[in-house]
Design an enzyme around this catalytic site. Structure first.
Site: not given
Ligand code: PGA
Length: 251
Positions: A9-11, A95, A97, A167, A173, A212, A233-234
């Site tokens: 997930n590149w966001k 998600h 967010e 999640e 994050g 994470s 994500g990251g």
């Molecule tokens: P993260 O994000 O790996 O940076 O914690 C995961 C996500 O939000 O899908």
């Protein structure tokens, strides 16, 4: 046997140049991933170049959200049909967010799940509790409510056409990963919740862990019985790290 899925997930990250480099790195290294399916969910504007780079490779791609509408006067929205037209297989739905910053309710998320399916996409449906909810001891109640919203809308068979991503919001994050035991406990709960409606759907549905996840903790998480992959994500923004997570699923 459920195939592991490692989805990035590149966001809202990347430039034309960084995305080109990331895609090239993924393409050249994906041969080391023998078991998992790898996928990347790109910002919409990068989907055409993602399609161009990854067509013919073993890597799938998708979007990060989908409109409930098929087309029309909805400024700024992207429909499932548009994603499909650019070769997307997946769309992330609900998600945290989006739930937090865009006020997406359980009902809206369920509607988006259905819209994605109707467009021929596989929803990657996100659920998870906040730190406050975990401390209050309502993790299972929260996750149950989120999962039930999709079942209430389209039945367990509809849910079974998607992928679930657990999640925990406090792990996203933050560098604070759920321990493999904490994650497994919630994954097993989700699977048992689904099994209450259909054992076959519960046995077949992939439940990814997200929050994470990185090359250092992936193997232990992926070794758990009910963890069928990751939503990353990251660590999905660096080809070597993302591939290392995929390789961790080889075992
Ligand atoms: P993260 O994000 O790996 O940076 O914690 C995961 C996500 O939000 O899908």
């Amino acid at each position: 046997m459920r195939q592991p899925l490692v989805a990035g997930n590149w966001k809202m990250n990347g430039t034309r140049q960084s995305v080109a480099e990331l895609l090239a790195g993924l393409k050249s290294g994906v041969g080391q991933v023998t078991t998992a399916e790898m996928a990347v969910c790109a910002p919409a504007i990068f989907i055409p170049m993602t399609e161009e780079a990854l067509t013919g490779s073993a890597i799938s791609w998708g979007g990060q959200d989908v409109s409930v509408h098929e087309s029309g006067a909805y400024t700024g929205e992207i429909s499932g049909g548009m994603l499909k037209d650019f070769g997307c297989k997946y769309a992330i739905i609900g998600h945290s967010e989006r739930r937090t910053y865009h006020g997406e309710s359980d009902e809206l998320v369920a509607e988006k799940f259905e819209a994605a399916l109707n467009a021929g996409l596989v929803p990657i449906f996100c659920v998870g509790e906040t730190l406050e909810e975990r401390e209050q001891g309502v993790t299972e109640a929260v996750v149950a409510r989120q999962v039930d919203a999709v079942i209430n809308r389209g039945g367990v068979e509809m849910l079974g056409k998607g992928v679930i991503a657990y999640e925990p919001v406090w792990a996203i994050g933050t560098g604070k990963t759920a321990s493999p035991e904490q994650a497994q406990e919630v994954h097993a709960f989700i699977r048992s919740r689904v099994a209450g409606h259909s054992q076959a759907v519960a046995d077949g549905i992939q439940i990814l862990y997200g929050g994470s996840m990185n090359p250092g903790n992936a193997a232990q998480l992926l070794a758990k019985a009910d963890i069928d992959g990751g939503l990353i994500g990251g660590a999905s923004l660096k080809a070597a790290d993302f591939l290392a997570i995929g390789i961790a699923a080889n075992a």
